[in-house]
Design a protein around this motif. Structure first.
Motif, PDB file in Angstrom:
ATOM      1  N   HIS A 164       5.111   5.833  -5.798  1.00  0.00           N
ATOM      2  CA  HIS A 164       4.931   6.379  -4.461  1.00  0.00           C
ATOM      3  C   HIS A 164       4.009   5.473  -3.654  1.00  0.00           C
ATOM      4  CE1 HIS A 164       5.812  10.501  -6.490  1.00  0.00           C
ATOM      5  NE2 HIS A 164       6.913   9.965  -6.037  1.00  0.00           N
ATOM      6  N   THR A 165       4.586   4.438  -3.072  1.00  0.00           N
ATOM      7  CA  THR A 165       3.785   3.537  -2.239  1.00  0.00           C
ATOM      8  C   THR A 165       3.347   4.284  -0.975  1.00  0.00           C
ATOM      9  OG1 THR A 165       5.908   2.681  -1.460  1.00  0.00           O
ATOM     10  CG2 THR A 165       4.743   1.388  -3.104  1.00  0.00           C
ATOM     11  N   PRO A 166       2.235   3.851  -0.380  1.00  0.00           N
ATOM     12  CA  PRO A 166       1.667   4.636   0.720  1.00  0.00           C
ATOM     13  C   PRO A 166       2.480   4.570   2.006  1.00  0.00           C
ATOM     14  CG  PRO A 166       0.413   2.619   0.386  1.00  0.00           C
ATOM     15  CD  PRO A 166       1.411   2.682  -0.725  1.00  0.00           C
ATOM     16  N   ILE A 167       2.398   5.642   2.787  1.00  0.00           N
ATOM     17  CA  ILE A 167       3.075   5.705   4.091  1.00  0.00           C
ATOM     18  C   ILE A 167       2.150   5.143   5.173  1.00  0.00           C
ATOM     19  CG2 ILE A 167       4.140   7.256   5.772  1.00  0.00           C
ATOM     20  CD1 ILE A 167       5.584   7.117   3.046  1.00  0.00           C
ATOM     21  N   ILE A 168       0.901   5.574   5.129  1.00  0.00           N
ATOM     22  CA  ILE A 168      -0.089   5.040   6.072  1.00  0.00           C
ATOM     23  C   ILE A 168      -0.619   3.738   5.492  1.00  0.00           C
ATOM     24  CG2 ILE A 168      -2.336   5.420   7.159  1.00  0.00           C
ATOM     25  CD1 ILE A 168      -1.824   8.431   6.937  1.00  0.00           C
ATOM     26  N   THR A 169      -0.597   2.677   6.286  1.00  0.00           N
ATOM     27  CA  THR A 169      -0.987   1.377   5.741  1.00  0.00           C
ATOM     28  C   THR A 169      -1.669   0.523   6.797  1.00  0.00           C
ATOM     29  OG1 THR A 169      -0.169  -0.608   4.621  1.00  0.00           O
ATOM     30  CG2 THR A 169       1.278   0.370   6.273  1.00  0.00           C
ATOM     31  N   LEU A 198       2.398   3.250  10.290  1.00  0.00           N
ATOM     32  CA  LEU A 198       3.348   3.769   9.304  1.00  0.00           C
ATOM     33  C   LEU A 198       4.079   2.611   8.650  1.00  0.00           C
ATOM     34  CD1 LEU A 198       4.899   6.851  11.177  1.00  0.00           C
ATOM     35  CD2 LEU A 198       3.069   6.805   9.459  1.00  0.00           C
ATOM     36  N   GLY A 220      11.397   6.339  -0.769  1.00  0.00           N
ATOM     37  CA  GLY A 220      10.652   7.184   0.151  1.00  0.00           C
ATOM     38  C   GLY A 220      10.891   6.766   1.585  1.00  0.00           C
ATOM     39  N   PRO A 221      10.246   7.481   2.511  1.00  0.00           N
ATOM     40  CA  PRO A 221      10.467   7.217   3.930  1.00  0.00           C
ATOM     41  C   PRO A 221       9.787   5.939   4.418  1.00  0.00           C
ATOM     42  CG  PRO A 221       8.966   9.075   3.626  1.00  0.00           C
ATOM     43  CD  PRO A 221       9.381   8.643   2.266  1.00  0.00           C
ATOM     44  N   PHE A 223       9.556   3.403   8.348  1.00  0.00           N
ATOM     45  CA  PHE A 223       9.550   3.669   9.786  1.00  0.00           C
ATOM     46  C   PHE A 223       9.704   2.378  10.591  1.00  0.00           C
ATOM     47  CE2 PHE A 223       7.187   6.679   7.336  1.00  0.00           C
ATOM     48  CZ  PHE A 223       7.587   7.905   7.830  1.00  0.00           C
TER      49      PHE A 223
ATOM     50  N   ARG B 144       2.647  10.119 -14.040  1.00  0.00           N
ATOM     51  CA  ARG B 144       3.062  10.432 -12.666  1.00  0.00           C
ATOM     52  C   ARG B 144       4.584  10.316 -12.535  1.00  0.00           C
ATOM     53  NH1 ARG B 144       0.395  10.622  -7.432  1.00  0.00           N
ATOM     54  NH2 ARG B 144       2.059  10.566  -5.898  1.00  0.00           N
ATOM     55  N   ILE B 167       9.083  13.285   8.373  1.00  0.00           N
ATOM     56  CA  ILE B 167       7.649  12.977   8.304  1.00  0.00           C
ATOM     57  C   ILE B 167       7.044  13.064   9.706  1.00  0.00           C
ATOM     58  CG2 ILE B 167       5.948  11.235   7.643  1.00  0.00           C
ATOM     59  CD1 ILE B 167       7.647  12.339   5.302  1.00  0.00           C
ATOM     60  N   PHE B 223       0.556  15.079   5.019  1.00  0.00           N
ATOM     61  CA  PHE B 223      -0.659  14.445   5.548  1.00  0.00           C
ATOM     62  C   PHE B 223      -1.637  15.469   6.102  1.00  0.00           C
ATOM     63  CE2 PHE B 223       3.077  11.847   5.789  1.00  0.00           C
ATOM     64  CZ  PHE B 223       2.666  10.620   5.313  1.00  0.00           C
ATOM     65  N   GLU B 236      -3.271  11.630   2.440  1.00  0.00           N
ATOM     66  CA  GLU B 236      -1.824  11.504   2.220  1.00  0.00           C
ATOM     67  C   GLU B 236      -1.552  11.934   0.792  1.00  0.00           C
ATOM     68  OE1 GLU B 236      -0.252   7.635   3.318  1.00  0.00           O
ATOM     69  OE2 GLU B 236       1.320   7.764   1.812  1.00  0.00           O
ATOM     70  N   TRP B 238       1.681  13.885  -1.989  1.00  0.00           N
ATOM     71  CA  TRP B 238       3.066  14.369  -2.134  1.00  0.00           C
ATOM     72  C   TRP B 238       3.068  15.863  -2.414  1.00  0.00           C
ATOM     73  CZ3 TRP B 238       7.998  11.501  -2.903  1.00  0.00           C
ATOM     74  CH2 TRP B 238       7.930  10.218  -2.353  1.00  0.00           C
ATOM     75  N   PRO B 449      -1.113   5.693  -6.283  1.00  0.00           N
ATOM     76  CA  PRO B 449      -1.042   4.231  -6.351  1.00  0.00           C
ATOM     77  C   PRO B 449      -2.045   3.561  -5.412  1.00  0.00           C
ATOM     78  CG  PRO B 449       1.166   5.147  -6.372  1.00  0.00           C
ATOM     79  CD  PRO B 449       0.229   6.304  -6.150  1.00  0.00           C
ATOM     80  N   PHE B 450      -2.053   3.954  -4.143  1.00  0.00           N
ATOM     81  CA  PHE B 450      -3.017   3.409  -3.187  1.00  0.00           C
ATOM     82  C   PHE B 450      -3.549   4.587  -2.377  1.00  0.00           C
ATOM     83  CE2 PHE B 450      -0.186  -0.076  -4.208  1.00  0.00           C
ATOM     84  CZ  PHE B 450      -1.051  -1.139  -4.379  1.00  0.00           C
ATOM     85  N   ARG B 452      -5.279   7.254   0.007  1.00  0.00           N
ATOM     86  CA  ARG B 452      -5.741   7.253   1.402  1.00  0.00           C
ATOM     87  C   ARG B 452      -6.720   8.392   1.586  1.00  0.00           C
ATOM     88  NH1 ARG B 452      -4.107   2.704   1.171  1.00  0.00           N
ATOM     89  NH2 ARG B 452      -2.369   1.862   2.328  1.00  0.00           N
ATOM     90  N   ILE B 457      -9.327   2.259   3.541  1.00  0.00           N
ATOM     91  CA  ILE B 457      -7.937   1.779   3.490  1.00  0.00           C
ATOM     92  C   ILE B 457      -7.963   0.265   3.389  1.00  0.00           C
ATOM     93  CG2 ILE B 457      -7.526   1.610   6.004  1.00  0.00           C
ATOM     94  CD1 ILE B 457      -4.775   3.026   5.279  1.00  0.00           C
ATOM     95  N   TYR B 459      -5.748  -1.498   1.280  1.00  0.00           N
ATOM     96  CA  TYR B 459      -4.469  -2.099   0.906  1.00  0.00           C
ATOM     97  C   TYR B 459      -3.335  -1.670   1.827  1.00  0.00           C
ATOM     98  CZ  TYR B 459      -7.141  -3.251  -3.132  1.00  0.00           C
ATOM     99  OH  TYR B 459      -8.112  -3.757  -3.942  1.00  0.00           O
TER     100      TYR B 459
END
Lengths: 459, 459
Positions: A164-169, A198, A220-221, A223, B144, B167, B223, B236, B238, B449-450, B452, B457, B459
């Motif tokens: 699950h890589t992050p959505i907010i980055t 995003l 996953g989503p 944007f 996970r 989202i 979120f 953030e 799931w 994984p990363f 938030r 933040i 990464y």
């Protein structure tokens, strides 16, 4: 009397364990699709959401108490039914329910927008909260679910870990593509200490996990804040991004081909009714086309050779909108479709693209001009999958990133090359576009539960 | 010589099909965990990412050409190995690889942050891109993945459809909870025509699909823009949000109990090595506690009775930080833990909460004061799952929403009660918190994984 779901009743019939079930009493709950009668017998097309096919409920004036009231039950109404499960081997439907008692659970007034007639997809988009009940969208969402599980099944069975890589980055993978900003209150950088957006891709983050777990994938989503008003662009869409350690471009293409074939085969096998619906109502060439892909060995064609073929096509008088073919150009959909439909007549990987039209992380080939990238082209669509071997050589990657100016903030990405790095490769599939391809549907707005496109957000 | 993955070699051993494999030559690629030697024989702890357990590679000075060079291979280095697969039935590990040739694929300099010593979780959080290679995070991420697939397996096997709720949204499910704004450029409402934010829950949207497909679930990122600096809050995370048509609170609790037990059992069975690791290194009561949940029938306790129990506890001198117990209050974690740990001594649903402390969409009970909600409490955590029957009565829901002032923009949600509505129920599980519960880990930052969280933040 047992509570049953429609899919359990169909399973009884198709599993041929049905003899003991004939005439058993069942209890069902669901919704009325249509309700008609000939004055003495009434017929309800009934769907409880667990199958694409409807069930026929028959109510006989001589056997139910309130025939007149039942004959007024409306399209869309939620009902419960007690009746006998009766096999009908000579009828169109394999069984019917001979009703003893039908009760209304939730009425449905006359202004219900899904009356029995054909509605345009445009009209249905405007009632996205009712749309899943329409036949086409019943099928779309069932296939969407099956295709999503096909993705998981293929990758899990082949030892890939879902990440699950992050959505907010604070990183932007492609360097290209407009991003959506994420803020709290008025100060953009207050909450996280720096501006964030995003994600446009989980690839850079998931490479981190490939360096620990070898085979991984995101699903996953993602944007894009582009003002595109096409049928294939959405602001929010799901992506599948596998990443494979100790792999080169050839390994990458093998996984692309195997996973795609697995997913198509899975959907055809798990959704036969839905796929027949699409093949009948949406695109009569659909199943032929998908089966052709299943039975084709995906070809490979060098970008440089593709350019030569396109130049020849122009010389032979083929009518492209963009006839200005030259090495270094980005192929447009018309060029891609020419190659996959007219030259190869099937799926084909174009490989080794000019480095200047591809992303910074792609591995430089020995010629110094091209990168180890592959785009999979398929008939009627053009590009369906994009992949590449990643640049694993620290110095070459750093020089590229320094030139591009994106080293700052991506030091961690360079670290993956510094500490036990290895050749690795990966690819990305736009899930909603893959669903378009698999269903034959023409607009990405009809693929998503609640599509997000510029200027449109009602739900 | 065949290319093998570690998990394939372990499978050979555990499937007891090993006799034919002893002494076959294999090719492996992966990373060095440790490398030591006694002057004549070297031992590499090797991991290729496909198993939690390491493989022992043995290199013998008399059998390899470059013993001195090999003895200098560093922790973290990527290597390839050619060697014989040798069963070692009398040793601690079931097999080893007798190396013939070891090659470096990617070096690893001395400043590699994961040298062989115990690192604090705080330190590892700061190197999130290297962290997945550390033992604990190898285990966390494997569990996970298994837990995520347990969720899918349970709901798919029980006929639930996975729905990708949006989202980016213009609706805010809870009415509570700070949201992140999503913007393009400077004008917040330019792109979509109105202000939008990141979803806090997919529930309202997925109810739409329950009214078409009966059993559905979301599983995706959500979120919260709260300035919480606790070990259980992330910005953030799931969520899993199942929704069931033609169901009441009892049906809801049955699915919560069954799905939770399935997931725990699945993880214990699919990740025995990882779970033993957590039970040994993180929380020695973990497996006892999880097995207790598997073997418990989840109890049910009325909120009103829970308040009486807490009042009695205070009267008996039990030391709560908040001793001001009264009907209508929100239970704090200390109260929840008292009930599940000291009174029930196991999982318990608290049901029928005061309407004023619960969300607007929960179904009003006949007493006019409480709603058909349930929170599942478990020892050591408190609340793990929250659910409710939804208000399906149009007039009652509309009155509530009008009073709250959120009718505008949610007309579509009311429509679900107007057009063939039915009793329905659902629940939400914070996936990352469930993972904490299943692994015994104490900080949500170590689950993702990363991660938030406010102010962080990198990464």
């Amino acid at each position: 009397m047992d509570k049953f779901l429609a899919r359990e009743l169909f399973a009884i019939v198709y599993d041929k364990k049905n003899s003991g079930f004939n005439n058993i009493e069942v209890y069902l709950e669901g919704w009325i699709k249509t309700n008609r009668n000939n004055g003495s017998i009434g017929f309800i097309e009934f769907n409880d959401g667990t199958t694409f096919k409807n069930i026929q409920i028959v109510y006989d004036k001589t056997k139910v108490k309130d025939f007149d009231k039942l004959s007024k039950l409306a399209t869309g109404e939620a009902i419960s039914v007690i009746g006998n499960f009766v096999l009908t081997p000579n009828a169109k439907q394999p069984f019917e329910i001979a009703a003893k008692e039908i009760k209304s659970i939730g009425t449905c007034p006359e202004d219900y927008p899904l009356q029995k007639k054909r509605h345009s997809f445009e009209f249905l988009r405007d009632i996205a909260h009712i749309r899943p009940r329409a036949n086409t969208f019943n099928a779309v969402n069932r296939v969407r679910n099956a295709l999503a599980m096909a993705i998981h099944t293929y990758f899990q069975d082949n030892g890939f870990m879902w990440v699950h890589t992050p959505i907010i980055t604070s990183n932007d993978a492609e360097g290209a593509g407009e991003t959506f900003n994420v803020t709290v209150g008025k100060d953009a950088s207050k909450f996280f200490g720096k501006p964030v957006c995003l994600t446009v891709s989980g690839q850079l983050h998931v490479e981190t996990f490939a360096m620990a777990f070898r085979n991984v994938y995101t699903f996953g989503p993602t944007f894009r804040a582009e003002e595109s008003h096409t049928t294939t662009h959405a602001s929010e869409f799901w992506m599948v991004e596998p990443e494979i350690a100790f792999a080169d471009l050839n390994d990458d293409m093998k996984v692309i081909e195997a996973s795609l074939k697995f997913c198509i085969d899975y959907v055809i096998k798990h959704c036969p009714d839905e796929m027949n619906f699409f093949n009948t109502m949406i695109d009569k060439t659909l199943l032929t086309r998908l089966n052709h892909v299943l039975n084709s060995e995906f070809k490979r064609l060098d970008y440089t050779d593709a350019i030569k073929l396109l130049e020849k096509a122009v010389a032979d008088g083929y009518k492209f909108e963009n006839k200005n073919i030259k090495w270094g150009m980005d192929l447009q959909t018309e060029h891609e479709r020419y190659i996959t439909e007219h030259v190869v007549k099937g799926p084909v990987f174009i490989i080794n693209y000019p480095k200047d039209i591809k992303a910074f992380y792609m591995r430089l080939n020995d010629d110094g001009k091209t990168v180890a990238a592959c785009d999979l082209l398929v008939p009627q669509i053009g590009e369906l999958v994009g992949g590449s071997q990643r640049e694993e050589r620290y110095d070459i990657l750093k020089e590229k990133m320094d030139k591009l100016g994106n080293t700052k903030g991506l030091e961690w990405y360079l670290d993956l090359r510094k500490y036990g790095g290895c050749p690795h490769a990966g690819f990305g599939i736009g899930f909603d576009r893959l669903l378009m391809y698999v269903t034959g549907m023409a607009n990405i707005r009809d693929m998503q539960p609640f599509p997000r496109t510029p200027g449109s957000i009602k739900y």
